[in-house]
Motif scaffolding. Structure first.
Motif, PDB file in Angstrom:
ATOM      1  N   ASP A   1       0.767  -1.217  -0.124  1.00  0.00           N
ATOM      2  CA  ASP A   1       0.004   0.068  -0.091  1.00  0.00           C
ATOM      3  C   ASP A   1       0.816   1.129   0.051  1.00  0.00           C
ATOM      4  O   ASP A   1       0.246   2.435  -0.321  1.00  0.00           O
ATOM      5  CB  ASP A   1      -0.696   0.055   1.239  1.00  0.00           C
ATOM      6  CG  ASP A   1      -2.165  -1.071   1.324  1.00  0.00           C
ATOM      7  OD1 ASP A   1      -2.339  -1.834   0.046  1.00  0.00           O
ATOM      8  OD2 ASP A   1      -2.687  -1.127   2.294  1.00  0.00           O
ATOM      9  N   HIS A   2       2.142   1.276   0.382  1.00  0.00           N
ATOM     10  CA  HIS A   2       3.002   2.319   0.573  1.00  0.00           C
ATOM     11  C   HIS A   2       3.818   2.657  -0.555  1.00  0.00           C
ATOM     12  O   HIS A   2       4.590   3.625  -0.605  1.00  0.00           O
ATOM     13  CB  HIS A   2       3.716   2.274   1.963  1.00  0.00           C
ATOM     14  CG  HIS A   2       3.157   2.102   2.890  1.00  0.00           C
ATOM     15  ND1 HIS A   2       2.286   3.011   3.684  1.00  0.00           N
ATOM     16  CD2 HIS A   2       2.894   0.952   3.954  1.00  0.00           C
ATOM     17  CE1 HIS A   2       1.711   2.536   4.525  1.00  0.00           C
ATOM     18  NE2 HIS A   2       2.111   1.327   4.779  1.00  0.00           N
ATOM     19  N   LEU A   3       3.602   1.957  -1.713  1.00  0.00           N
ATOM     20  CA  LEU A   3       4.303   1.991  -2.867  1.00  0.00           C
ATOM     21  C   LEU A   3       3.744   3.354  -3.757  1.00  0.00           C
ATOM     22  O   LEU A   3       2.363   3.523  -3.446  1.00  0.00           O
ATOM     23  CB  LEU A   3       4.132   1.023  -3.997  1.00  0.00           C
ATOM     24  CG  LEU A   3       4.836  -0.418  -3.235  1.00  0.00           C
ATOM     25  CD1 LEU A   3       4.676  -1.483  -4.452  1.00  0.00           C
ATOM     26  CD2 LEU A   3       6.409  -0.156  -3.322  1.00  0.00           C
ATOM     27  N   LEU A   4       4.524   4.311  -4.222  1.00  0.00           N
ATOM     28  CA  LEU A   4       4.028   5.419  -5.097  1.00  0.00           C
ATOM     29  C   LEU A   4       4.353   5.243  -6.424  1.00  0.00           C
ATOM     30  O   LEU A   4       5.514   4.729  -6.821  1.00  0.00           O
ATOM     31  CB  LEU A   4       4.850   6.871  -4.415  1.00  0.00           C
ATOM     32  CG  LEU A   4       4.389   7.228  -3.010  1.00  0.00           C
ATOM     33  CD1 LEU A   4       5.101   8.214  -2.760  1.00  0.00           C
ATOM     34  CD2 LEU A   4       2.935   7.276  -2.948  1.00  0.00           C
ATOM     35  N   TYR A   5       3.752   5.501  -7.436  1.00  0.00           N
ATOM     36  CA  TYR A   5       3.805   5.321  -8.885  1.00  0.00           C
ATOM     37  C   TYR A   5       3.925   6.706  -9.497  1.00  0.00           C
ATOM     38  O   TYR A   5       3.309   7.501  -9.035  1.00  0.00           O
ATOM     39  CB  TYR A   5       2.817   4.439  -9.570  1.00  0.00           C
ATOM     40  CG  TYR A   5       2.886   2.837  -9.118  1.00  0.00           C
ATOM     41  CD1 TYR A   5       3.665   2.004  -9.761  1.00  0.00           C
ATOM     42  CD2 TYR A   5       2.295   2.358  -7.857  1.00  0.00           C
ATOM     43  CE1 TYR A   5       3.752   0.690  -9.301  1.00  0.00           C
ATOM     44  CE2 TYR A   5       2.292   1.060  -7.364  1.00  0.00           C
ATOM     45  CZ  TYR A   5       3.074   0.306  -8.349  1.00  0.00           C
ATOM     46  OH  TYR A   5       3.047  -0.883  -7.725  1.00  0.00           O
ATOM     47  N   PHE A   6       4.783   6.686 -10.644  1.00  0.00           N
ATOM     48  CA  PHE A   6       5.319   8.077 -11.103  1.00  0.00           C
ATOM     49  C   PHE A   6       5.069   7.474 -12.661  1.00  0.00           C
ATOM     50  O   PHE A   6       5.758   6.707 -13.157  1.00  0.00           O
ATOM     51  CB  PHE A   6       6.365   8.722 -10.764  1.00  0.00           C
ATOM     52  CG  PHE A   6       6.295   9.013  -9.232  1.00  0.00           C
ATOM     53  CD1 PHE A   6       5.771  10.161  -8.611  1.00  0.00           C
ATOM     54  CD2 PHE A   6       6.962   8.052  -8.389  1.00  0.00           C
ATOM     55  CE1 PHE A   6       5.691  10.401  -7.567  1.00  0.00           C
ATOM     56  CE2 PHE A   6       6.713   8.392  -6.902  1.00  0.00           C
ATOM     57  CZ  PHE A   6       6.134   9.733  -6.688  1.00  0.00           C
ATOM     58  N   GLN A   7       4.904   8.698 -13.545  1.00  0.00           N
ATOM     59  CA  GLN A   7       5.047   8.929 -15.026  1.00  0.00           C
ATOM     60  C   GLN A   7       6.458   9.237 -15.043  1.00  0.00           C
ATOM     61  O   GLN A   7       7.172   9.744 -14.185  1.00  0.00           O
ATOM     62  CB  GLN A   7       4.410   9.758 -15.588  1.00  0.00           C
ATOM     63  CG  GLN A   7       2.653   9.507 -15.560  1.00  0.00           C
ATOM     64  CD  GLN A   7       2.361   8.189 -16.437  1.00  0.00           C
ATOM     65  OE1 GLN A   7       2.928   7.922 -17.257  1.00  0.00           O
ATOM     66  NE2 GLN A   7       1.328   7.908 -15.840  1.00  0.00           N
ATOM     67  N   PRO A   8       7.198   8.933 -16.102  1.00  0.00           N
ATOM     68  CA  PRO A   8       8.736   9.143 -16.290  1.00  0.00           C
ATOM     69  C   PRO A   8       9.149  10.631 -16.267  1.00  0.00           C
ATOM     70  O   PRO A   8      10.091  10.718 -15.582  1.00  0.00           O
ATOM     71  CB  PRO A   8       8.937   8.648 -17.902  1.00  0.00           C
ATOM     72  CG  PRO A   8       7.590   7.790 -18.253  1.00  0.00           C
ATOM     73  CD  PRO A   8       6.775   7.858 -17.249  1.00  0.00           C
ATOM     74  N   ASP A   9       8.332  11.331 -16.631  1.00  0.00           N
ATOM     75  CA  ASP A   9       8.612  12.775 -16.896  1.00  0.00           C
ATOM     76  C   ASP A   9       8.251  13.515 -15.337  1.00  0.00           C
ATOM     77  O   ASP A   9       8.631  14.619 -15.080  1.00  0.00           O
ATOM     78  CB  ASP A   9       7.535  13.446 -17.544  1.00  0.00           C
ATOM     79  CG  ASP A   9       6.164  13.295 -17.696  1.00  0.00           C
ATOM     80  OD1 ASP A   9       5.744  12.598 -16.846  1.00  0.00           O
ATOM     81  OD2 ASP A   9       5.457  13.897 -18.332  1.00  0.00           O
ATOM     82  N   GLU A  10       7.899  12.680 -14.467  1.00  0.00           N
ATOM     83  CA  GLU A  10       7.253  13.402 -12.975  1.00  0.00           C
ATOM     84  C   GLU A  10       8.665  13.373 -11.928  1.00  0.00           C
ATOM     85  O   GLU A  10       8.559  14.046 -11.017  1.00  0.00           O
ATOM     86  CB  GLU A  10       6.310  12.555 -12.258  1.00  0.00           C
ATOM     87  CG  GLU A  10       5.140  12.774 -12.933  1.00  0.00           C
ATOM     88  CD  GLU A  10       4.074  12.097 -12.199  1.00  0.00           C
ATOM     89  OE1 GLU A  10       3.046  12.853 -11.334  1.00  0.00           O
ATOM     90  OE2 GLU A  10       3.885  10.829 -12.299  1.00  0.00           O
ATOM     91  N   LEU A  11       9.626  12.446 -12.483  1.00  0.00           N
ATOM     92  CA  LEU A  11      10.837  12.475 -11.376  1.00  0.00           C
ATOM     93  C   LEU A  11      12.026  12.844 -12.116  1.00  0.00           C
ATOM     94  O   LEU A  11      12.316  12.196 -13.499  1.00  0.00           O
ATOM     95  CB  LEU A  11      10.957  10.931 -10.965  1.00  0.00           C
ATOM     96  CG  LEU A  11      10.066  10.442 -10.013  1.00  0.00           C
ATOM     97  CD1 LEU A  11      10.351   8.824  -9.707  1.00  0.00           C
ATOM     98  CD2 LEU A  11       9.862  11.101  -8.718  1.00  0.00           C
ATOM     99  N   ASN A  12      13.190  13.618 -11.577  1.00  0.00           N
ATOM    100  CA  ASN A  12      14.530  13.639 -12.098  1.00  0.00           C
ATOM    101  C   ASN A  12      15.207  12.593 -11.575  1.00  0.00           C
ATOM    102  O   ASN A  12      15.810  13.222 -10.390  1.00  0.00           O
ATOM    103  CB  ASN A  12      14.794  15.163 -12.065  1.00  0.00           C
ATOM    104  CG  ASN A  12      16.281  15.566 -12.539  1.00  0.00           C
ATOM    105  OD1 ASN A  12      16.648  14.551 -13.084  1.00  0.00           O
ATOM    106  ND2 ASN A  12      16.536  16.837 -12.273  1.00  0.00           N
ATOM    107  N   LEU A  13      15.646  11.470 -12.103  1.00  0.00           N
ATOM    108  CA  LEU A  13      16.275  10.610 -11.409  1.00  0.00           C
ATOM    109  C   LEU A  13      17.865  10.951 -11.312  1.00  0.00           C
ATOM    110  O   LEU A  13      18.547  10.361 -10.586  1.00  0.00           O
ATOM    111  CB  LEU A  13      16.209   9.202 -12.048  1.00  0.00           C
ATOM    112  CG  LEU A  13      14.809   8.651 -11.751  1.00  0.00           C
ATOM    113  CD1 LEU A  13      14.813   7.199 -12.625  1.00  0.00           C
ATOM    114  CD2 LEU A  13      14.309   8.395 -10.389  1.00  0.00           C
TER     115      LEU A  13
END
Length: 178
Positions: free
Chosen positions: A111-123
């Motif tokens: 339940d604690h996993l967060l999902y993101f679209q590729p452009d939402e994060l600057n890895l």
């Protein structure tokens, strides 16, 4: 003769109009590997709270099969489509190791996993790390601050498709990879 030489690879695919469960059943019936990132959501049905397992991103699924098998099934099923790289126009193919890391995290339905679209994060701002204990022991990812979380999280990404941030992991259970 040619079919024997083909190796199974992971494709990022789309099942339009929220038909990923249908596509999953069809692919499994055809003997192909398939993974849909899912998580539990609570909804209200007839005045009662119901906890149901639903796809994280509707229409997204990953298919593990030989190219000829995917082509054959795709020709019969109109709603199954390849996801292509916007820059090159090539089908997105994921390496086995990258997919295994992603499934090891996303397949927990935590339940604690967060999902993101590729452009939402600057890895590129993060640090490459390995988890040394707990539920995600042995997994590698990028350690960085993500929106929607108070603390930094380890993120596992499938380039250009999806990223998942693990549940909070104590800093003692993380080692930096050089």
């Amino acid at each position: 003769m040619e079919v024997d030489k083909e190796t199974e690879i992971w494709y990022a695919m789309r099942a339009t109009y929220r038909r990923e469960p249908d596509a999953m059943h069809l692919l499994e019936k055809e003997g192909m590997g398939c993974f849909v990132p899912m998580q539990y959501k609570i909804s209200i049905k007839k005045g009662k709270k119901v906890r149901a397992l639903v796809p994280v991103i509707h229409n997204l699924l990953f298919v593990h099969a030989r190219p000829s098998d995917v082509k054959r099934v795709k020709s019969q099923v109109t709603y199954l489509q390849y996801i292509t790289d916007t820059r090159s126009g090539q089908k997105i193919i994921i390496s086995d190791s990258e997919m295994q890391r992603f499934i090891a995290v996303a397949g927990t339905y935590n339940d604690h996993l967060l999902y993101f679209q590729p452009d939402e994060l600057n890895l590129s701002k993060g640090t490459k790390v390995r988890v040394t204990g707990g539920d995600f022991e042995g997994q590698e990812g990028i350690f960085l601050k993500v929106k929607g979380a108070r603390d930094r999280r380890v993120v596992v990404e499938i380039q250009g498709v999806i990223a998942v941030a693990m549940a909070t992991i104590h800093p003692d259970l993380i080692e930096v990879i050089k």
